[in-house]
Design a protein around this motif. Sequence first.
Motif, PDB file in Angstrom:
ATOM      1  N   THR A  45     -11.174  11.328  -8.476  1.00 42.24           N
ATOM      2  CA  THR A  45     -10.336  10.319  -7.506  1.00 42.24           C
ATOM      3  C   THR A  45     -11.000  10.356  -6.122  1.00 42.24           C
ATOM      4  O   THR A  45     -11.865  11.007  -5.906  1.00 42.24           O
ATOM      5  N   LEU A  46     -10.291   9.501  -5.468  1.00 43.23           N
ATOM      6  CA  LEU A  46     -10.853   9.596  -4.073  1.00 43.23           C
ATOM      7  C   LEU A  46     -10.862  10.739  -3.506  1.00 43.23           C
ATOM      8  O   LEU A  46     -10.094  11.677  -3.449  1.00 43.23           O
ATOM      9  N   GLN A  47     -11.858  11.219  -2.549  1.00 42.10           N
ATOM     10  CA  GLN A  47     -11.944  12.245  -1.859  1.00 42.10           C
ATOM     11  C   GLN A  47     -11.246  12.412  -0.538  1.00 42.10           C
ATOM     12  O   GLN A  47     -10.955  11.197  -0.231  1.00 42.10           O
ATOM     13  N   ALA A  48     -10.590  13.329  -0.359  1.00 44.15           N
ATOM     14  CA  ALA A  48      -9.724  13.683   1.027  1.00 44.15           C
ATOM     15  C   ALA A  48     -10.451  13.570   2.001  1.00 44.15           C
ATOM     16  O   ALA A  48     -10.861  14.545   2.842  1.00 44.15           O
ATOM     17  N   THR A  49     -10.446  12.365   2.578  1.00 41.87           N
ATOM     18  CA  THR A  49     -11.302  12.043   3.829  1.00 41.87           C
ATOM     19  C   THR A  49     -10.400  11.007   4.633  1.00 41.87           C
ATOM     20  O   THR A  49      -9.528  10.221   4.026  1.00 41.87           O
ATOM     21  N   ALA A  50     -10.715  10.872   6.247  1.00 43.01           N
ATOM     22  CA  ALA A  50      -9.837  10.192   6.894  1.00 43.01           C
ATOM     23  C   ALA A  50     -10.129   8.771   6.457  1.00 43.01           C
ATOM     24  O   ALA A  50      -9.246   7.799   6.553  1.00 43.01           O
ATOM     25  N   LEU A  51     -11.455   8.214   6.307  1.00 39.98           N
ATOM     26  CA  LEU A  51     -11.891   6.903   5.806  1.00 39.98           C
ATOM     27  C   LEU A  51     -11.032   6.530   4.505  1.00 39.98           C
ATOM     28  O   LEU A  51     -10.435   5.425   4.780  1.00 39.98           O
ATOM     29  N   ASN A  52     -10.997   7.369   3.634  1.00 36.85           N
ATOM     30  CA  ASN A  52     -10.460   7.010   2.307  1.00 36.85           C
ATOM     31  C   ASN A  52      -8.825   6.734   2.480  1.00 36.85           C
ATOM     32  O   ASN A  52      -8.271   5.660   1.842  1.00 36.85           O
ATOM     33  N   LEU A  53      -8.145   7.683   3.154  1.00 38.52           N
ATOM     34  CA  LEU A  53      -6.799   7.596   3.467  1.00 38.52           C
ATOM     35  C   LEU A  53      -6.634   6.286   4.397  1.00 38.52           C
ATOM     36  O   LEU A  53      -5.890   5.545   4.071  1.00 38.52           O
ATOM     37  N   ALA A  54      -7.541   6.064   5.459  1.00 41.30           N
ATOM     38  CA  ALA A  54      -7.268   4.657   6.239  1.00 41.30           C
ATOM     39  C   ALA A  54      -7.531   3.542   5.250  1.00 41.30           C
ATOM     40  O   ALA A  54      -6.932   2.506   5.370  1.00 41.30           O
ATOM     41  N   LEU A  55      -8.392   3.544   4.395  1.00 45.19           N
ATOM     42  CA  LEU A  55      -8.533   2.298   3.428  1.00 45.19           C
ATOM     43  C   LEU A  55      -7.284   2.102   2.557  1.00 45.19           C
ATOM     44  O   LEU A  55      -7.085   0.815   2.124  1.00 45.19           O
ATOM     45  N   MET A  56      -6.956   3.033   2.045  1.00 45.73           N
ATOM     46  CA  MET A  56      -5.776   3.201   1.203  1.00 45.73           C
ATOM     47  C   MET A  56      -4.652   2.468   1.834  1.00 45.73           C
ATOM     48  O   MET A  56      -3.917   1.604   1.593  1.00 45.73           O
ATOM     49  N   VAL A  57      -4.213   3.042   3.181  1.00 48.37           N
ATOM     50  CA  VAL A  57      -3.099   2.481   3.792  1.00 48.37           C
ATOM     51  C   VAL A  57      -3.417   0.876   4.334  1.00 48.37           C
ATOM     52  O   VAL A  57      -2.519   0.343   4.323  1.00 48.37           O
ATOM     53  N   GLU A  58      -4.508   0.797   4.878  1.00 49.11           N
ATOM     54  CA  GLU A  58      -4.829  -0.622   5.078  1.00 49.11           C
ATOM     55  C   GLU A  58      -4.521  -1.754   4.080  1.00 49.11           C
ATOM     56  O   GLU A  58      -4.097  -2.897   4.211  1.00 49.11           O
ATOM     57  N   ARG A  59      -4.754  -1.389   2.759  1.00 49.56           N
ATOM     58  CA  ARG A  59      -4.661  -2.233   1.644  1.00 49.56           C
ATOM     59  C   ARG A  59      -2.842  -2.269   0.968  1.00 49.56           C
ATOM     60  O   ARG A  59      -2.885  -2.686   0.259  1.00 49.56           O
ATOM     61  N   LEU A  60      -2.190  -1.433   1.627  1.00 54.57           N
ATOM     62  CA  LEU A  60      -0.720  -1.471   0.930  1.00 54.57           C
ATOM     63  C   LEU A  60      -0.123  -2.658   1.669  1.00 54.57           C
ATOM     64  O   LEU A  60      -0.680  -3.339   2.661  1.00 54.57           O
ATOM     65  N   PRO A  61       0.866  -3.246   0.748  1.00 58.86           N
ATOM     66  CA  PRO A  61       1.720  -4.510   1.459  1.00 58.86           C
ATOM     67  C   PRO A  61       2.195  -4.191   2.739  1.00 58.86           C
ATOM     68  O   PRO A  61       2.447  -3.187   3.103  1.00 58.86           O
ATOM     69  N   ALA A  62       2.350  -5.159   3.630  1.00 60.04           N
ATOM     70  CA  ALA A  62       3.048  -5.049   4.690  1.00 60.04           C
ATOM     71  C   ALA A  62       4.480  -4.701   4.593  1.00 60.04           C
ATOM     72  O   ALA A  62       5.103  -5.115   3.508  1.00 60.04           O
ATOM     73  N   GLY A  63       4.673  -3.521   5.567  1.00 58.18           N
ATOM     74  CA  GLY A  63       6.019  -3.183   5.566  1.00 58.18           C
ATOM     75  C   GLY A  63       6.164  -1.913   4.447  1.00 58.18           C
ATOM     76  O   GLY A  63       7.326  -1.435   4.603  1.00 58.18           O
ATOM     77  N   ALA A  64       5.313  -1.438   3.866  1.00 55.06           N
ATOM     78  CA  ALA A  64       5.253  -0.445   2.911  1.00 55.06           C
ATOM     79  C   ALA A  64       5.340   0.860   3.567  1.00 55.06           C
ATOM     80  O   ALA A  64       5.017   1.108   4.712  1.00 55.06           O
ATOM     81  N   THR A  65       6.455   1.746   3.025  1.00 58.79           N
ATOM     82  CA  THR A  65       6.287   3.085   3.620  1.00 58.79           C
ATOM     83  C   THR A  65       5.656   3.884   2.843  1.00 58.79           C
ATOM     84  O   THR A  65       5.354   3.815   1.726  1.00 58.79           O
ATOM     85  N   TRP A  66       4.721   4.846   3.324  1.00 59.29           N
ATOM     86  CA  TRP A  66       3.898   5.598   2.685  1.00 59.29           C
ATOM     87  C   TRP A  66       3.786   6.817   3.336  1.00 59.29           C
ATOM     88  O   TRP A  66       4.101   7.148   4.196  1.00 59.29           O
ATOM     89  N   ALA A  67       3.477   7.788   2.208  1.00 60.37           N
ATOM     90  CA  ALA A  67       3.101   9.222   2.458  1.00 60.37           C
ATOM     91  C   ALA A  67       1.713   9.707   2.289  1.00 60.37           C
ATOM     92  O   ALA A  67       1.259   9.194   1.292  1.00 60.37           O
ATOM     93  N   GLY A  68       1.076  10.390   2.921  1.00 63.07           N
ATOM     94  CA  GLY A  68      -0.171  10.946   2.535  1.00 63.07           C
ATOM     95  C   GLY A  68      -0.196  12.271   2.133  1.00 63.07           C
ATOM     96  O   GLY A  68       0.592  13.326   3.035  1.00 63.07           O
ATOM     97  N   THR A  69      -0.957  12.698   1.115  1.00 59.51           N
ATOM     98  CA  THR A  69      -1.212  14.220   0.909  1.00 59.51           C
ATOM     99  C   THR A  69      -2.651  14.488   0.492  1.00 59.51           C
ATOM    100  O   THR A  69      -3.218  13.365  -0.214  1.00 59.51           O
ATOM    101  N   GLY A  70      -2.996  15.769   0.332  1.00 55.40           N
ATOM    102  CA  GLY A  70      -4.152  16.033  -0.373  1.00 55.40           C
ATOM    103  C   GLY A  70      -3.871  17.204  -1.624  1.00 55.40           C
ATOM    104  O   GLY A  70      -2.841  17.821  -1.257  1.00 55.40           O
TER     105      GLY A  70
END
Length: 140
Positions: A45-70
């Motif tokens: 799966t995607l590597q645990a990097t700041a860039l990958n987390l930022a890309l995922m968050v940027e592509r979430l629908p507006a207003g989404a509640t999200w949590a990040g983990t590795g």
Amino acid sequence: MRARQIVPEWELFDLGMLDYAAYLRTRGLLGDPVYANILLGSLGTLQATALNLALMVERLPAGATWAGTGVGRHQLSMNRLAIAMGGHVRVGLEDNIWWDDERTELATNVRLVERLVQIGRAMGREPAEPALVRSRLGIV
């Protein structure tokens, strides 16, 4: 799930899963509110990097509640990034059984949560109260 007012968790390990969730939204099969757990660092799966987390968050629908983990040794670094980015965290033994990166000490859920509460507070973030979380997710 809609008939029972269940809010699905989007468990996302890569961009393809996020694209598929977006497709399901266009078909009317997933709606709002959106709650997404972004899990990075598993093999295949995607590597645990700041860039990958930022890309995922940027592509979430507006207003989404999200949590990040590795997963595994990436849990703490991804949790810290999620807090810094204004997101939330998923933490626990399901994704990581070790307290330290050297894997010398087994963790407990209580210690993992307490550590993140301290980190969040140091970054000006208080833990969310259950009523706030229920309201944000539309859970009665």
